[in-house]
Design a protein around this motif. Structure first.
Motif, PDB file in Angstrom:
ATOM      1  N   TRP A 183       0.829  -1.212   0.000  1.00  0.00           N
ATOM      2  CA  TRP A 183       0.000   0.000   0.000  1.00  0.00           C
ATOM      3  C   TRP A 183       0.867   1.267   0.000  1.00  0.00           C
ATOM      4  O   TRP A 183       0.546   2.251  -0.675  1.00  0.00           O
ATOM      5  CB  TRP A 183      -0.932   0.011   1.215  1.00  0.00           C
ATOM      6  N   VAL A 184       1.967   1.239   0.755  1.00  0.00           N
ATOM      7  CA  VAL A 184       2.868   2.393   0.772  1.00  0.00           C
ATOM      8  C   VAL A 184       3.426   2.636  -0.632  1.00  0.00           C
ATOM      9  O   VAL A 184       3.481   3.773  -1.108  1.00  0.00           O
ATOM     10  CB  VAL A 184       4.025   2.170   1.777  1.00  0.00           C
ATOM     11  N   LEU A 185       3.799   1.560  -1.302  1.00  0.00           N
ATOM     12  CA  LEU A 185       4.385   1.686  -2.632  1.00  0.00           C
ATOM     13  C   LEU A 185       3.357   2.202  -3.646  1.00  0.00           C
ATOM     14  O   LEU A 185       3.673   3.045  -4.492  1.00  0.00           O
ATOM     15  CB  LEU A 185       4.926   0.325  -3.081  1.00  0.00           C
ATOM     16  N   ILE A 186       2.130   1.713  -3.551  1.00  0.00           N
ATOM     17  CA  ILE A 186       1.077   2.180  -4.465  1.00  0.00           C
ATOM     18  C   ILE A 186       0.819   3.671  -4.256  1.00  0.00           C
ATOM     19  O   ILE A 186       0.748   4.448  -5.217  1.00  0.00           O
ATOM     20  CB  ILE A 186      -0.231   1.388  -4.235  1.00  0.00           C
ATOM     21  N   LYS A 187       0.673   4.090  -3.009  1.00  0.00           N
ATOM     22  CA  LYS A 187       0.378   5.497  -2.737  1.00  0.00           C
ATOM     23  C   LYS A 187       1.561   6.391  -3.075  1.00  0.00           C
ATOM     24  O   LYS A 187       1.385   7.543  -3.503  1.00  0.00           O
ATOM     25  CB  LYS A 187      -0.033   5.681  -1.268  1.00  0.00           C
ATOM     26  N   SER A 188       2.780   5.895  -2.905  1.00  0.00           N
ATOM     27  CA  SER A 188       3.949   6.662  -3.302  1.00  0.00           C
ATOM     28  C   SER A 188       3.989   6.825  -4.828  1.00  0.00           C
ATOM     29  O   SER A 188       4.353   7.888  -5.336  1.00  0.00           O
ATOM     30  CB  SER A 188       5.226   5.966  -2.825  1.00  0.00           C
ATOM     31  N   THR A 189       3.606   5.779  -5.530  1.00  0.00           N
ATOM     32  CA  THR A 189       3.528   5.851  -6.995  1.00  0.00           C
ATOM     33  C   THR A 189       2.501   6.894  -7.426  1.00  0.00           C
ATOM     34  O   THR A 189       2.780   7.741  -8.280  1.00  0.00           O
ATOM     35  CB  THR A 189       3.137   4.476  -7.582  1.00  0.00           C
ATOM     36  N   LEU A 190       1.318   6.855  -6.818  1.00  0.00           N
ATOM     37  CA  LEU A 190       0.273   7.819  -7.151  1.00  0.00           C
ATOM     38  C   LEU A 190       0.628   9.223  -6.656  1.00  0.00           C
ATOM     39  O   LEU A 190       0.119  10.217  -7.173  1.00  0.00           O
ATOM     40  CB  LEU A 190      -1.055   7.375  -6.540  1.00  0.00           C
ATOM     41  N   GLY A 191       1.521   9.276  -5.666  1.00  0.00           N
ATOM     42  CA  GLY A 191       1.930  10.567  -5.122  1.00  0.00           C
ATOM     43  C   GLY A 191       2.658  11.450  -6.111  1.00  0.00           C
ATOM     44  O   GLY A 191       2.771  12.666  -5.905  1.00  0.00           O
TER      45      GLY A 191
END
Length: 479
Positions: free
Chosen positions: A110-118
């Motif tokens: 989840w951290v990686l997904i949100k960082s990507t979308l960030g």
């Protein structure tokens, strides 16, 4: 079609079996390798780190393969080996740690997904802002609801996920190989420090938890044994698949050193593969990697959530966990275990708000939690080898398998040392409270809660957990 014919129709040739091994090991961690390695070491240290990790993890893969053959009755998961070799409480710790490791690993997704979308939604930051955590928590429980409806296996989703994670990675490797800047690669060779054995050792040591994280699931290679056309194909597929994955991971790491300076790589946001490819081909490279990562990670999240719940469920069926964890819903989903899994994922997500580098924190905690189950499994393989158990009619293989198990024990023990006291103490902050489940299970069975040896182990776990809490409170341990 007879039963025999049906079984033959499901059997796989060596190439297909190898592809399954590769698919089971390539996960989200590979997308973070450029930054994680650049923060720790240079080209030479990376080569040594991947050599150590390659040999060590291959030994672990062989250990799980050996145990699957030597102890086929122990089919309740990795923790069963710890229980058989060292007793019920270590077996419980192994099961709980393996489950907790899977949950923390899911938080890293989840951290990686949100960082990507960030990169397009600033409010998500690097995946650890309050907004990012809130959206992730909604996602956790949305997946939870979907799984409770009976979504267990979907071949179509698995095929999409496999393509989504391999195509971007292979494209990345090809482009960076073609565009590699020899001068930049040479400048990154020593990692920006004066060459010395001590500096090199510390650099390699600091990469070890990263290599563990990307190889998590290596024990899964042995589960495909029953699909092999020939028994000898299992070992070949394990070696070929593992070496292919090792080559892929090492290529992503080393080729990145030929695209940008070490300082530039270590400053990239996660997933750092996006930034590396963008620096070479432009914006489309970042988008390409990002889309592939999101599809891949969501598919992996589904699989690992089911696996985590299954660990608790199977342990409960074996009376190693409380009875309530045996509960299933009308769709046959282990609902109580799934609720516990989603709850722990949500709690760890909340903790990431306080982390300066949430992805690295969850990556290292996930790896640390997996080390005790791995060490105990390797220790059990060494124990039965030294005792000659199950080797009565196969003495020729004993020497080789004892050597493999001994190397696996040394490697996992080194990993615990490499993790450092910080993550060992953080691991026990998770382990110690989990003992409540062991106490519940013992009381349900009307048994004495702890033997003398188990009580001593519990007291040690509590002491380490308390030291971890004190370290966090005083700032000695920073997440």
């Amino acid at each position: 079609m007879t039963v025999t014919e049906a079984r033959k129709s499901q059997q796989m040739p060596l190439l297909t079996l190898t592809a399954m091994v590769v698919g089971s090991m390539v996960g989200a961690g590979v997308f973070s390798l450029p930054r994680n390695f650049a923060q720790a070491t240079g080209v030479f240290g990376a080569i040594i780190a991947w050599t150590i990790a390659g040999v060590g993890m291959l030994m672990l893969a062989f250990v799980f393969q050996t145990l699957a053959v030597r102890k086929p009755e122990l089919d309740a998961g990795v923790y069963a080996y710890a229980k058989a070799g060292f007793g019920e409480f270590p077996g419980f710790f192994s099961a709980f740690g393996y489950w907790a490791s899977a949950c923390v690993g899911n938080v890293s997704y989840w951290v990686l997904i949100k960082s990507t979308l960030g990169t397009v939604i600033p409010g998500l930051g690097e995946g650890n802002t309050v907004l990012a955590v809130a959206i992730s928590a909604v996602g956790v429980w949305a997946f939870h609801y979907m799984i409770t409806r009976g979504v267990k296996e979907a071949a179509a989703i698995n095929r999409i996920v496999t393509i989504a994670k391999l195509v971007p990675i292979l494209t990345f490797v090809v482009i960076l190989a073609v565009t590699l800047k020899a001068g930049v690669f040479a400048d990154n060779f020593w990692g920006g420090t004066e060459p010395s054995a001590g500096a090199l050792f510390e650099q390699v040591r600091s990469t070890m938890l990263v290599t563990v994280f990307v190889f998590l699931g290596v024990e899964g290679a042995s589960v495909y044994s029953r699909y092999a056309r020939k028994r000898s194909d299992v070992g070949r597929a394990t070696v070929l698949g593992f070496l292919s994955v090792l080559a892929l991971f090492a290529s992503v790491t080393l080729l990145s050193y030929g695209a940008a300076g070490k300082d530039d790589l270590s400053g990239l946001r996660q997933p750092s593969m996006m930034g590396v490819l963008e620096s070479v081909v432009g914006t489309w490279g970042s988008v390409f990697i990002g889309v592939g990562l999101i599809v891949s990670v969501l598919g992996a999240y589904l699989a690992w959530t089911l696996m985590a719940a299954e660990v608790l469920f199977v342990a409960a069926k074996d009376d190693d966990m409380p009875r309530f964890l045996k509960r299933e819903n009308h769709q046959g989903v282990p609902i109580a275990a799934l609720v516990m899994t989603s709850t722990l994922i949500t709690l760890v997500l909340a903790v990431t708000v306080f982390s300066d580098d949430a992805f690295t924190f969850t990556l290292k905690l996930c790896s640390s939690l997996s080390l005790i189950p791995y060490l105990l499994a390797a220790g059990y393989a060494l124990r039965i080898g030294v005792r000659g158990e199950t080797y009565e009619h196969d003495r020729g293989a004993r020497g080789k398998e004892v050597a493999i198990a001994a190397l696996a024990v040394l490697y996992t023990a080194f990993l615990i040392f490499a993790a450092g006291i910080e993550f060992l103490l953080l691991s026990f902050i998770v382990y110690a409270p989990g003992t409540v489940l062991f106490v519940m299970a013992r009381r349900e069975q009307g048994r004495r809660v702890f033997s003398a040896g188990e009580l001593a182990l519990f007291v040690l776990a509590v002491v380490l957990a308390v030291l971890g809490v004190i370290g966090l409170a005083t700032g000695l341990i920073v997440i």
